[in-house]
Structures are given as structure tokens and as C-alpha cells.
Design an enzyme around this catalytic site. Structure first.
Site, PDB file in Angstrom:
ATOM      1  CG  ASP A 142      -2.335  -0.436   0.860  1.00  0.00           C
ATOM      2  OD1 ASP A 142      -2.566  -0.708  -0.334  1.00  0.00           O
ATOM      3  OD2 ASP A 142      -3.185  -0.508   1.757  1.00  0.00           O
ATOM      4  CG  ASP A 440      -8.732  -7.232  13.190  1.00  0.00           C
ATOM      5  OD1 ASP A 440      -9.437  -6.237  13.413  1.00  0.00           O
ATOM      6  OD2 ASP A 440      -7.693  -7.476  13.828  1.00  0.00           O
TER       7      ASP A 440
END
Ligand SMILES: O=c1ccn([C@@H]2O[C@H](COP(=O)(O)OP(=O)(O)O[C@H]3O[C@H](CO)[C@@H](O)[C@H](O)[C@H]3O)[C@@H](O)[C@H]2O)c(=O)[nH]1
Ligand SMILES: [Mn+2]
Length: 506
Positions: A142, A440
């Protein structure tokens, strides 16, 4: 679990046992509840006999504070009511072919997460005791950094030596950095040679890191020159750049120095535009889901943070003991291995080990729907996380065997596009879920609500080892992020109390 119907009894691939101290936990819970009730009895008496308004309000505030603590305590008992230990028996896995496994590693900043340590993570899993032609390692960058790609190009060359070295010498710790640092590394001839190779690679990477960017004189082959042309574009910045997908190792072409196949190693930096929200790690994982779908489409996926090195090469086989168990796999979304850390000093003054959230709580949840997803060290069933893709995602259905073909690469670049998710249900109905900084927890929770289960598998030798936050400042920041992330879930329409209960599945 044992099946004696055939001539030879089939031994189970995994076994489980309830924690042997469970009765003590329960007795403790009862005694503690009596204590809490006694406390409330006292508060009530005090409230009723308050001589002044002030003392009434004062006692009432204590009463409410204790109610909050009591509710938290009661909810926490779920973790101690029936903790279950699960053991896998990878030696009993049938010798039939193992399924494909796509490993996703995420990195986002070459200066905070040194590419050399990310490469160590990749090398440690590339050297898994798993059929190499079934293994693909995808790196999502990223940070869109040429430094990271350069490091991985070097790592791909080094892997040709490292993987056979680990296998021939039966090494357990397959991250080169940690292996060479460890005292157990024996200094034979092979060891000496491979160490020289590693130091050479490290030297090259350090030189490029010092320079801050990859220059012509760092590159040797024509292909390398072509690849780094992309970074020469004027508008190539971290937040604004086209997608870069580079196959660094191709399993059906590349061989190691002993002429054995190597795993696929693929570098991906998804397209970024300042004006388009990239959804941080969740967005990067979803791009990985799509790119890997058009390239290798393995039925199982391992997600890893960039600092989580493998500490045991048998781990994927352990995960398969659960994932391949037909009786269990029908609704098993993922197998979670604990987050353990290296470099923690004995006193661990900042509580960096998080034993409670990463060990005890997960063990406790093994007795219910299963542990929450902790972002890393997790083996997913692709179909669980992907969801049922609608027909408009037709492009994703065409998997090809030659991953380097133009057709596959064009498609991969398309699905790694910044606007690809516009007007789709990515991030809300399929893939990793958006909307919380703790993507998550959120994703695991939604999967549980959808009826999926999960498994926590803890082993004596930690399956993975991560790095702790280096300073108190970083640690506090991390805690702040997690708290905000969980709070975002509470404030969303997927509030754990209301949504979970409404769904009737949690
Ligand atoms: O825009 C982003 C931001 C982060 N990451 C990666 O995500 C991982 C985790 O990020 P980190 O900053 O290390 O967060 P931590 O708080 O240490 O991570 C924990 O908490 C996160 C949020 O709950 C989980 O995603 C992680 O798996 C879990 O280890 C790292 O590999 C990053 O490179 C990205 O890929 N893109
Ligand atoms: Mn981290």
C-alpha cells in the site's frame, strides 16, 4: 470422531479437550457472583438509608459504576466458561494432494515497515513444508514503493537458495534474519555460504534504502529496467499511482538451485487515487482477494501482517487438519493461530504480549462460535470470506493457469483498479468488511452472524512470531486505534448486542 466402520480405524485429524481448570473457573465465578450480589445489597441499603440528597447521589453514582463493571465481568465469563484446547495431527493427513493456498501479506510504509523485514516474512512462508506448486505468496504494497519491489526482486533470487537450504537442513525458523541471529544456527559450510548470499542481498537493499529510491545503476537486467519505468511517471506518489502487478516467481517456470519447483511470488500495489477511498488494510485485502482469484484462485487463504514471520513450517498442514475435515469444513470460515511476539523482555512492562486478548479470550471462544479474527495468522476458506459473488463479477470467474499471460495480467490490473469497487457490494456483503478501523474484528463478527464458525489452534511452538510496538507512544496509539475501531462497530448498525441477537445466530 474415530470411525471404525472400515477395516482400518481412521484416526481423527484433530482432537479437542475442555480446559482442565474449567471447574475451578466456574467455582470462582460463583464465589465472585456472590461477592457482587453482596456489594449490590450493601449499595441498596446505603441508598435507602441516605441521610441527605448529596449522599444519595453520591452512592447512586457508585452503584452505576459497579453495575457497569458487573456487566463487563458477567460478559467476560463467556471466555472462562468452557475454554477448549484443540490439537491438530498433521502427520495423519492423507497423502493425497493438498489444496492450493494463497498467502496475503500486507505492507504499507517502507520506512515504518522495513522492506527487508517484510521480505523475511515472505521468505519464511515461501519455505513452508507444503507442495511448492500449490503455494502462492502475494505481497500487497500500500506504500506503492519501488524500494519494496526492489527488495522483493532480490528476495525472489535469494529464495532459490534459501528454500532448498531450509528443507535440506530441516530448519524450523525459516526467516533468514532470525535464523542467522539465533544461537542455534550451526556454522557448517552450507550455512556459511548462504549467510554470505544473504548479507550480499541485505547490502544491496540497504544501499537502495539509503538512496531513498531505485536508480538505473541499481538494476541489472532489461526486465528490471522496464518494471521501474512506472515510478518515473510524474504523478507516481504513494496516494496516487496506477496499479503495479509484478510476478517475481512463477511456480510452473522457476526452479530453485536443486531444480525443484518454487512457489509463486507476486507483488501488487493496487491503483490509488486521492479522490477514491482506499479503505486501508481492508481495501488492500479485498484487492488481493480479487487479484488472487484471477491468478491462482486457491480455495484457502492465509492473511499475514508484514511483521509476522512463520516460526513453524508445518503450520499450513495443521490448518488443513481442520479445513479439510468434511464434518467441520461445511461452515468453518477460518482457523486462527495466536499472535505471539518476539523480542519481549521478561517483565514486559507495557503488556505488549496481550496474552488475554490473543490467547485466553480466543481459547474461551473456542467453546462457543469460535475465536474472533485477529487480522493475521488466519487461514480462511475462500468461499467464506468471498461470499457469493454476483454474476456482474463475471470477470472474476475466469481463472487461468498461466498467470503471466497478458489476459490474466490485464484482468488482474483491472480488478486492482481504484474504482473497481464502485457500485459493488465489496466491503459490505463480500470480502473483508469496511467501516471499522478494526476490520478484522468486524469481519469475523459478521461471518459469525452469517452462521460461520471458526477454530482457534494454539501450539506449543508458536506458529508465528510478530514484532511488538517499539515504543510506548506506538503502543498507546495502537490501543487507541483498536478502541476506536471497536467503538465504530458498536455505533454501526452491526452493533454486537442488537445485530448479533437480531440475526439469532450469534
Ligand atoms: O492502509 C493500510 C494500513 C495498514 N496496512 C497493513 O496492515 C497491517 C496491520 O497494520 P498495523 O499498523 O501493524 O496495525 P496493528 O494495530 O499492529 O495490527 C493489528 O490490528 C489491526 C486492526 O485491527 C489488524 O488488521 C492487524 O492484523 C493486527 O495485527 C500491516 O501489515 C500494515 O502494513 C495496510 O496494508 N494498509
Ligand atoms: Mn502491527
Amino acid at each position: 470422531m474415530e470411525d471404525h466402520s472400515g477395516d482400518v480405524p481412521v484416526l481423527p485429524l484433530h482432537t479437542s479437550e475442555v480446559d482442565r481448570y474449567v471447574h475451578l473457573n466456574r467455582i470462582y465465578a460463583v464465589v465472585y457472583s456472590v461477592g457482587i450480589l453482596a456489594l449490590f445489597y450493601r449499595h441498596t441499603l446505603q441508598l435507602l438509608s441516605s441521610p441527605t440528597v448529596f449522599s444519595f447521589v453520591f452512592t447512586l453514582s457508585f452503584f452505576f459504576a459497579d453495575v457497569i463493571l458487573a456487566v463487563m465481568w458477567v460478559l467476560n465469563q463467556a471466555y472462562y466458561w468452557r475454554p477448549i484446547h484443540r490439537r491438530s495431527h498433521p502427520e495423519r493427513l492423507p497423502t493425497v494432494e493438498l489444496p492450493g493456498l494463497d498467502v496475503f501479506i500486507c505492507t504499507s510504509d517502507p520506512f515504518k515497515e522495513p522492506p527487508m523485514s517484510v521480505a523475511n516474512t515472505a521468505l519464511s512462508v515461501m519455505a513452508y513444508d507444503y507442495p511448492m506448486e500449490k503455494l502462492s505468496v502475494y505481497l500487497s504494497d500500500d506504500g506503492g514503493s519501488d524500494l519494496t519491489l526492489f527488495t522483493f526482486m532480490e528476495a525472489a533470487k535469494f529464495a532459490k537458495h534459501w528454500i532448498p537450504f531450509c528443507k535440506m537442513n530441516d530448519i524450523m525458523m525459516r526467516s533468514p534474519d532470525v535464523y542467522f541471529d539465533s544461537k542455534t544456527a550451526n556454522d557448517n559450510h552450507d550455512h556459511h555460504n548462504i549467510k554470505i548470499l544473504y548479507e550480499k542481498m541485505k547490502g544491496k537493499v540497504e544501499a537502495v534504502m539509503m538512496n531513498g529510491r531505485v536508480e538505473e545503476h541499481h538494476l541489472h537486467s532489461e526486465i528490471e529496467h522496464i518494471v521501474f519505468q512506472k515510478w518515473k511517471q510524474e504523478r507516481f506518489t504513494r496516494q496516487e499511482h496506477p496499479s503495479v502487478i509484478q510476478i517475481l516467481l512463477e511456480s510452473n517456470k522457476d526452479r530453485d538451485i536443486t531444480d525443484q519447483p518454487l512457489p509463486n511470488l507476486i507483488y501488487i500495489s493496487r491503483e490509488k487515487h486521492r479522490s477514491v477511498h482506499h479503505h486501508f488494510k481492508g481495501g488492500s485485502l479485498n484487492a488481493l482477494l480479487r487479484v488472487s482469484k484471477v491468478m491462482t484462485n486457491a480455495p484457502f487463504i492465509l492473511t499475514l501482517d508484514c511483521d509476522m514471520i512463520s516460526n513453524d513450517p508445518i503450520t499450513p498442514r495443521r490448518a488443513m487438519c481442520f479445513l479439510l475435515d468434511e464434518a467441520m469444513s461445511e461452515n468453518l470460515a477460518y482457523v486462527q493461530f495466536p499472535q505471539r511476539f518476539r523480542g519481549i523482555n521478561e517483565s514486559d512492562i507495557y503488556g505488549n504480549e496481550y496474552t488475554r486478548i490473543f490467547s485466553y479470550n480466543l481459547l474461551g471462544m473456542n467453546g462457543t462460535k469460535g475465536p474472533n479474527y485477529v487480522g493475521t495468522n488466519t487461514f480462511f476458506q475462500r468461499r467464506a470470506i468471498e461470499g457469493i459473488l454476483p454474476t456482474c463479477e463475471e470477470t472474476l470467474k475466469s481463472t487461468m493457469t498461466i498467470i503471466s499471460s497478458t489476459k490474466v495480467l490485464d484482468l488482474a490490473n483491472k480488478v486492482a483498479g481504484a474504482t473497481y469497487e464502485h457500485n459493488t457490494k465489496w466491503g459490505c456483503e463480500f470480502g473483508f468488511r469496511y467501516g471499522s478501523l478494526t476490520e478484522d474484528f468486524y469481519t469475523g463478527f459478521i461471518l459469525h452472524c452469517e452462521g460461520w464458525r471458526s477454530i482457534y489452534c494454539s501450539t506449543e511452538r508458536p506458529a508465528f512470531l510478530g514484532e511488538v510496538t517499539p515504543t510506548l507512544y506506538d503502543g498507546l496509539n495502537q490501543m487507541k486505534r483498536w478502541t476506536i475501531g471497536l467503538f465504530e462497530v458498536v455505533l454501526s448498525r452491526h452493533n454486537t448486542f442488537t445485530y448479533g441477537i437480531k440475526k439469532g445466530k450469534c
